[in-house]
Motif scaffolding. Structure first.
Motif, mmCIF file in Angstrom:
data_model
loop_
_atom_site.group_PDB
_atom_site.id
_atom_site.type_symbol
_atom_site.label_atom_id
_atom_site.label_comp_id
_atom_site.label_asym_id
_atom_site.label_seq_id
_atom_site.Cartn_x
_atom_site.Cartn_y
_atom_site.Cartn_z
ATOM 1 N N SER A 155 0.844 -1.203 0.000
ATOM 2 C CA SER A 155 0.000 0.000 0.000
ATOM 3 C C SER A 155 0.875 1.246 0.000
ATOM 4 N N ARG A 533 -0.737 -10.201 9.604
ATOM 5 C CA ARG A 533 -0.874 -9.043 10.515
ATOM 6 C C ARG A 533 0.256 -8.984 11.539
ATOM 7 N N LEU A 540 6.684 -3.910 9.031
ATOM 8 C CA LEU A 540 6.855 -4.806 7.874
ATOM 9 C C LEU A 540 7.061 -6.252 8.330
HETATM 10 N N1 LIG Z 1 10.409 0.618 2.844
HETATM 11 C C1 LIG Z 1 9.913 0.671 4.066
HETATM 12 N N2 LIG Z 1 10.723 0.773 5.136
HETATM 13 C C2 LIG Z 1 10.225 0.819 6.390
HETATM 14 N N3 LIG Z 1 8.912 0.784 6.680
HETATM 15 C C3 LIG Z 1 8.043 0.686 5.660
HETATM 16 C C4 LIG Z 1 8.492 0.629 4.296
HETATM 17 N N4 LIG Z 1 7.419 0.539 3.489
HETATM 18 C C5 LIG Z 1 6.352 0.536 4.301
HETATM 19 N N5 LIG Z 1 6.710 0.632 5.600
HETATM 20 C C6 LIG Z 1 5.822 0.634 6.771
HETATM 21 O O1 LIG Z 1 5.363 -0.703 6.959
HETATM 22 C C7 LIG Z 1 4.001 -0.728 7.352
HETATM 23 C C8 LIG Z 1 3.225 -1.661 6.428
HETATM 24 O O2 LIG Z 1 3.235 -1.146 5.127
HETATM 25 P P1 LIG Z 1 2.057 -1.428 4.088
HETATM 26 O O3 LIG Z 1 0.733 -1.224 4.742
HETATM 27 O O4 LIG Z 1 2.361 -0.646 2.879
HETATM 28 O O5 LIG Z 1 2.258 -2.970 3.812
HETATM 29 P P2 LIG Z 1 1.327 -3.913 2.916
HETATM 30 O O6 LIG Z 1 2.205 -4.845 2.177
HETATM 31 O O7 LIG Z 1 0.404 -3.090 2.109
HETATM 32 O O8 LIG Z 1 0.532 -4.691 4.007
HETATM 33 P P3 LIG Z 1 -0.751 -5.642 3.766
HETATM 34 O O9 LIG Z 1 -0.216 -7.023 3.686
HETATM 35 O O10 LIG Z 1 -1.527 -5.383 4.993
HETATM 36 O O11 LIG Z 1 -1.441 -5.203 2.522
HETATM 37 C C9 LIG Z 1 3.520 0.694 7.348
HETATM 38 O O12 LIG Z 1 3.528 1.140 8.689
HETATM 39 C C10 LIG Z 1 4.570 1.451 6.536
HETATM 40 O O13 LIG Z 1 4.730 2.759 7.008
#
Ligand SMILES: Nc1ncnc2c1ncn2[C@@H]1O[C@H](COP(=O)(O)OP(=O)(O)OP(=O)(O)O)[C@@H](O)[C@H]1O
Length: 596
Positions: A155, A533, A540
């Motif tokens: 996201s 989760r 992450l």
């Molecule tokens: N490159 C990065 N380095 C450090 N933290 C990050 C990075 N990218 C995203 N985050 C942080 O990690 C968390 C999860 O990110 P995100 O919601 O984009 O993951 P997602 O893959 O979309 O998760 P989901 O599986 O729930 O869809 C957020 O709090 C975000 O701020």
């Protein structure tokens, strides 16, 4: 023709007609007339007329030539690079060397102001593996459906790309990027990220953005006041750089307010987060024409097609989905939608060909156990609850996995039939049994519940019923409302959430989840999403947690499924077995130490 000849003749001979006399048309056809002109000595032999005509003509073409040359020189580079780009294979359009070590956002995007703002406000400097790949494709203006594991920053990547993407002046006025998310809570989560970045930009360049609405706006169903504020913001600032919305909310606004209000007809980019939660990736698109996301994309992309008659390039489309996503989904999109410009499409990640995922899509450090709750009456009419662990599934030989992973669609049908036969009192009774099982588990295993425990139920009504039942028993309960720090370590706290509301949400430092009843675990998609989760402190999941299915697994996070023993038959056991198999041979844990 005749008029021209008369004019030319008069011009050449400079004769004037006597006043009041009109010229009569010579009785000849066009070719005769042409012949007559060519043979007319007054025209052909008049050297002065001819040289003045050629002089003017050469002057005019000289001016035009210089103008053309100037324009050509100015645009030659653009034309050449366009020709080169259009004829290069997609992989070669990518301008970032992914093998380079320590890549940062700055390697993908040239806007230093935004890159620094992200770094300073969120601490995010290094993109995850998933982000590197999607940013690399995005840098070549390539569209994709990107399969990624949970918790790999999907996201964040979609929103961040929208932030960096500049608007070409040729597109005219309008919203630049549209990011579609699955729920209001996800939109709120994105808004928090946007607010941090905005504040940081303002600190460095106070005059660059008058307000956050210029940068990003967020549409989702909420209370009346919030919804009214969303509309007011759009009226005051009709063209934010990014519009984030849930599909249904945008459809409603397009239907009630129209396209003049929602300026989504000239988009440069459309991001769709977790498309697998908005559409059924296993089912034909035609069977899903009435879902909000399909209706919306059909409509919005038709609007862009209209713009393309005016030479606007097709918008870039980035979809994310969590594995396992079948390859047939791509075929369906290609055959039954007009969303993508397939000449600029490149897939990303591994799509599954069979029922079994090739890699662990449930992180390796997550263990799953099922506890069967057996209620009984004492002689004094008190309810007693016994807990036993369900025995571990046997994964058998590798060549049997594909076959064992089959049958999810049939289970979902079975489950729907079964639920339709259960009336309200039965469901409430089942929930009461589950709550008493949970209380017993918390009491018996105090040492294992040191931090906040996330309790998942199947629907919104159950959230409040369970909250009521637990509160009566004096438990410290809270309903999940999207707060990021809701899981901050707090001894013995129970956080209750509807399974739908936690999709896409980040729970930092969560290590224990209790799922009340199998209703909340209908399919692999939900199972994988729930197992995703459990995050580390940054939010992450580390990349090394997604290895081969038969890798060594060391459990750090636990998903405990509670189910009344009466609700578990052969079908349910097979279902749990299948979920763990498709998640990547998830490690089974014995929760209560007493196995059936
Ligand atoms: N490159 C990065 N380095 C450090 N933290 C990050 C990075 N990218 C995203 N985050 C942080 O990690 C968390 C999860 O990110 P995100 O919601 O984009 O993951 P997602 O893959 O979309 O998760 P989901 O599986 O729930 O869809 C957020 O709090 C975000 O701020």
């Amino acid at each position: 023709m005749l008029r021209r000849w008369i004019f030319a003749r008069r011009f050449a001979t400079k004769t004037r007609l006597p006043q009041g006399r009109t010229l009569e048309a010579p009785p000849m056809n066009d070719s005769e007339l042409l012949e007559a002109i060519e043979k007319d000595p007054e025209i052909v032999n008049d050297r002065k007329w001819r040289s003045s005509y050629y002089h003017q003509l050469s002057q005019l073409s000289g001016v035009l030539d210089t103008r053309f040359q100037e324009k050509l020189q100015k645009n030659l580079r653009k034309i050449e690079s366009y020709n080169v780009r259009i004829n290069t294979p997609i992989e070669e359009r990518i301008r970032v060397d992914l093998t380079k070590e320590n890549l940062t956002f700055r390697d993908f995007y040239s806007n230093l102001l935004v890159a620094k703002a992200i770094e300073n406000s969120t601490g995010i400097t290094t993109p995850t593996e998933f982000q590197k790949r999607i940013f690399a494709l995005a840098s070549g203006y390539v569209s994709t459906v990107a399969v990624g594991e949970p918790g790999t920053g999907k996201s964040t990547a979609l929103f961040t790309h929208g932030l960096f993407l500049r608007r070409a002046p040729a597109r005219g006025e309008g919203i630049n990027s549209l990011v579609l998310v699955n729920s209001g809570l996800q939109a709120v989560q994105m808004r928090k990220y946007a607010e941090k970045v905005y504040q940081s930009i303002r600190r460095v360049k106070p005059k660059s953005l008058p307000n956050i609405q210029t940068m990003a706006q967020f549409l989702y169903r909420a209370d009346q006041q919030t919804e009214e504020q969303q509309i007011k913001d759009l009226m005051d600032t009709p063209c934010p750089h990014i519009l984030v919305s849930t599909p249904q909310r945008l459809l409603d606004l397009l239907a009630t307010r129209g396209m003049d209000f929602m300026k989504v007809n000239s988009l440069a980019y459309i991001g769709v987060d977790d498309i697998d939660h908005m559409m059924d990736t296993d089912a034909p698109v035609d069977a899903q024409r009435k879902t909000a996301i399909v209706k919306l994309l059909d409509y919005v992309l038709k609007l862009q097609d209209y713009r393309r008659f005016h030479n606007e390039p097709h918008p870039q489309l980035l979809f994310t989905t969590t594995a396992p996503t079948p390859r047939s989904f791509l075929d369906e999109l290609q055959d039954h939608t007009q969303w993508f410009d397939w000449s600029k499409f490149h897939e990303m990640g591994s799509f599954t060909r069979g029922n079994m995922a090739d890699t662990c899509v449930v992180p390796k450090n997550v263990g799953v156990g099922c506890v069967l709750v057996r209620p009984s009456m004492t002689k004094s009419n008190k309810v007693r609850t016994n807990l036993v662990s369900m025995k571990a599934p046997n994964y058998g030989e590798r060549h049997d996995w594909e076959q064992q992973a089959d049958g999810e669609a049939a289970y979902v049908e079975y489950w729907k039939r079964k639920r339709s036969l259960m009336d309200k009192p039965v469901r409430e009774g089942e929930l009461a049994v589950l709550v008493s099982g949970l209380v017993k588990l918390l009491k018996k295993q105090k040492q294992n519940f040191q931090k906040t425990v996330l309790v998942i139920v199947s629907d919104e009504t159950s959230v409040f019923q369970v909250q009521g039942l637990l509160a009566k028993l004096g438990k410290n309960v809270e309903v999940f409302n999207g707060q990021e720090n809701a899981t901050a370590a707090k001894k013995g706290k129970l956080l209750i959430a509807n399974v739908k509301t936690v999709e896409g949400m980040t729970f930092k430092s969560l290590d224990t989840m209790v799922v009340l009843g199998l209703d909340a675990l209908r399919d692999t998609k939900t199972f994988v999403s729930l197992c995703g989760r459990f995050r580390n402190e940054s939010g992450l999941i580390a990349q090394d947690q997604f290895g081969l299915v038969d890798d060594e697994k060391e459990v750090k996070n636990k998903m405990i499924i509670l189910s009344p023993v009466l609700d578990v038959g052969e079908e349910e056991r097979n279902h749990l077995h299948r979920l763990c198999l498709r998640g990547g041979l998830v490690k089974w844990i014995d929760v209560v130490g007493v196995s059936e």
